[in-house]
Design an enzyme around this catalytic site. Structure first.
Site, PDB file in Angstrom:
ATOM      1  N   TYR A 249       2.995 -22.565   5.903  1.00 33.94           N
ATOM      2  CA  TYR A 249       3.286 -22.005   4.789  1.00 33.94           C
ATOM      3  C   TYR A 249       3.624 -23.100   3.622  1.00 33.94           C
ATOM      4  O   TYR A 249       4.267 -24.091   3.836  1.00 33.94           O
ATOM      5  CB  TYR A 249       4.632 -21.596   4.947  1.00 33.94           C
ATOM      6  N   ASP A 277       0.283 -14.117   3.194  1.00 29.96           N
ATOM      7  CA  ASP A 277       0.919 -12.701   3.102  1.00 29.96           C
ATOM      8  C   ASP A 277       2.310 -12.631   3.161  1.00 29.96           C
ATOM      9  O   ASP A 277       2.917 -11.514   3.261  1.00 29.96           O
ATOM     10  CB  ASP A 277       0.238 -11.684   4.020  1.00 29.96           C
ATOM     11  N   HIS A 368       1.103  -9.878   9.559  1.00 27.30           N
ATOM     12  CA  HIS A 368       2.138 -10.447   9.800  1.00 27.30           C
ATOM     13  C   HIS A 368       2.869  -9.821  11.130  1.00 27.30           C
ATOM     14  O   HIS A 368       4.293  -9.639  11.404  1.00 27.30           O
ATOM     15  CB  HIS A 368       3.321 -10.853   8.871  1.00 27.30           C
TER      16      HIS A 368
END
Length: 496
Positions: A249, A277, A368
């Site tokens: 991330y 996402d 996710h």
């Protein structure tokens, strides 16, 4: 050799008990954490509670082994604590140290749960059942929860059931090969461990147990940016030349991501999966309803806490994620890491084409696990969308898919529709209720199911999987005919 460090008494430790001179002991080792106070993700207050004292119990509740060594330079290690002279903390100082009571699943009952023998666990669903009864209520909620009404979460798995297999018969299927190369890395199967955060909530060895289980089965682990163990510790647990991927991330503090990418390269990580996402976390209500446990990530430094919105660990630990992340950042990630980059979180053909234009080595079709935007389409529909709108993508990059895959037949269907490999996340977390052996057992079980599905479909090698082996008629009508057609249709309906 470095000079031998002294053994210090508890009295020596106790003299360093302020914000300007703060030492703590953890597992008989004494550290000077003065310079780390302001940079501690949980704030300086929690450390100062144990200034000049043995903080082992509090440390172990929140952190995995190795984080201090990862965070502090070697000169901050001051010596060994003489345990014979340790004085216990007074009762009024011990708040927050004791381990959180382990209420299993969603029940508050103190009734003891006995796990079945591992050989009796014969499906992903069995592992899930064991996890629900064995994990703390918070750990179960964190792992199993998904966004709002769980539409996408349930759709991820149910849509695989709507795709039918079309077996060929009278084939010699005595020998079957499930091996596949993933980003140039050998794997004994066309699946890998998808990045899933905080594995230590399921087992004390967390991601390290996954690494050992993967090594025993010859499959690849993609380590989460929010792993509970330091990256170096996870990799060192594995075998020589064992391949690892790292999910990233992008941090709002970009230099932290730069350092992580450099570390990944230096440690021998084979590829970077950048998640795109989840600029913000989805509303995972089951997770929000239960107070967050005191845990932190060894890699990102994120700390779980609670606020007025609830105790959602995903939301609270994801606050560091950079909301400005855009396609223009992909070249920076490629250049900084000098590693193959995979974009994780592709949910439509248009974005798949953009990702290819930026020269990535792979794309991962993922929502996710239904944990971000509810009612987003199941990833298997996105795979069909790529076939209809941009089939050229399959010739340019490797395509992966995750979400809802619980059977070997699911893996085979994804391969038939062009996936290079699939990612499997939650089931491996659930398998950690049995530690490393559970990870190996789950992997072996999925391989067996895949081999059985291949034999009964009439193929002997994963490279033989092709679209002719599946019937997608029950879902084809849900696949867009074209990006432009859908947009024009919406405009026309709006004017009526």
């Amino acid at each position: 050799m470095p000079p031998e460090l002294p053994t210090l008494s508890f009295s020596d430790l106790k003299t360093h008990n302020g914000s300007k001179d703060c030492w703590i002991a953890v597992h008989s080792k004494i550290y000077d954490v003065t310079d780390f106070l302001e940079g501690h993700p949980g704030g300086s207050g929690i450390i100062l509670k144990y200034a000049g004292n043995d903080a082992t119990a509090a440390y172990d509740e929140i952190h995995a082994p190795g984080i201090l060594e990862e965070s502090l330079s070697s000169d901050k290690f001051k010596g060994l604590l003489d345990q014979a002279k340790v004085v216990p903390l007074p009762e009024d100082r011990i708040e927050g140290i004791t381990t959180i009571e382990k209420t299993r699943g969603q029940s508050t009952s103190a009734e003891t749960y006995t796990k079945p023998d591992l050989f009796k666990v014969i499906s992903v669903h069995d592992f899930e059942d064991v996890a629900q009864k064995n994990l703390t209520a918070k750990a179960w909620a964190f792992y199993s929860s998904a966004a709002t009404d769980l539409v996408t979460h349930h759709g991820n798995s149910s849509f695989y059931r709507r795709i039918m297999l079309r077996p060929r018969v009278m084939r010699n299927v005595a020998e079957v090969n499930t091996k596949r190369s993933i980003l140039g890395c050998p794997s004994t199967a066309p699946f890998f461990v998808s990045p899933a955060a905080m594995a230590r909530l399921a087992h004390p060895d967390g991601e390290c147990a996954i690494a050992r289980g993967c090594a025993s089965e010859g499959i690849i682990q993609c380590v989460s940016n929010n792993a509970s163990y330091p990256l170096a510790s996870i990799i060192e647990t594995g075998t020589t030349n064992q391949p690892f991927f790292l999910q990233v991330y992008v941090n709002v503090d970009r230099p932290k991501t730069t350092r992580l990418l450099h570390k990944a390269r230096d440690l021998g990580i084979r590829a970077i999966f950048v998640t795109v996402d989840t600029h913000v976390s989805g509303k995972r209500e089951a997770d929000e309803r239960i107070a967050a446990e005191n845990v932190s990530s060894a890699i990102s430094g994120a700390v779980a806490s609670n606020d007025k919105k609830g105790g959602g660990m995903g939301r609270l630990m994801g606050q560091y994620i950079d909301k400005t992340l855009s396609w223009e950042d992909i070249p920076w990630i490629q250049e900084t890491s000098q590693l193959p980059v995979v974009v994780k979180g592709i949910q439509c053909a248009a974005d798949a084409k953009i990702a290819v234009s930026y020269g990535v080595k792979g794309i991962m079709l993922s929502n996710h696990g239904g944990r971000s935007l509810d009612t987003s389409q199941p990833a298997i529909l996105t795979l069909l969308e790529l076939h209809r709108l941009c089939p050229e993508v399959f010739d340019k990059v490797e395509v992966y898919i995750d979400g809802g895959i619980t059977r070997g037949s699911d893996i085979l269907k994804a391969l038939c529709l062009g996936a290079t490999a699939v990612g499997i996340g939650r089931p491996f977390l659930y398998s950690l209720c049995y530690g490393q052996e559970g990870v190996g057992h789950l992997s072996s079980m999925l391989k067996d199911e895949l081999e059985t599905s291949m034999r009964l479909s009439g193929i002997t090698d994963v490279d033989q999987a092709h679209p002719g082996l599946v019937n997608t008629n029950d879902v084809d009508y849900l696949v867009p005919r074209s990006e432009r057609h859908e947009w024009i249709g919406w405009r026309l309906r709006a004017k009526m």
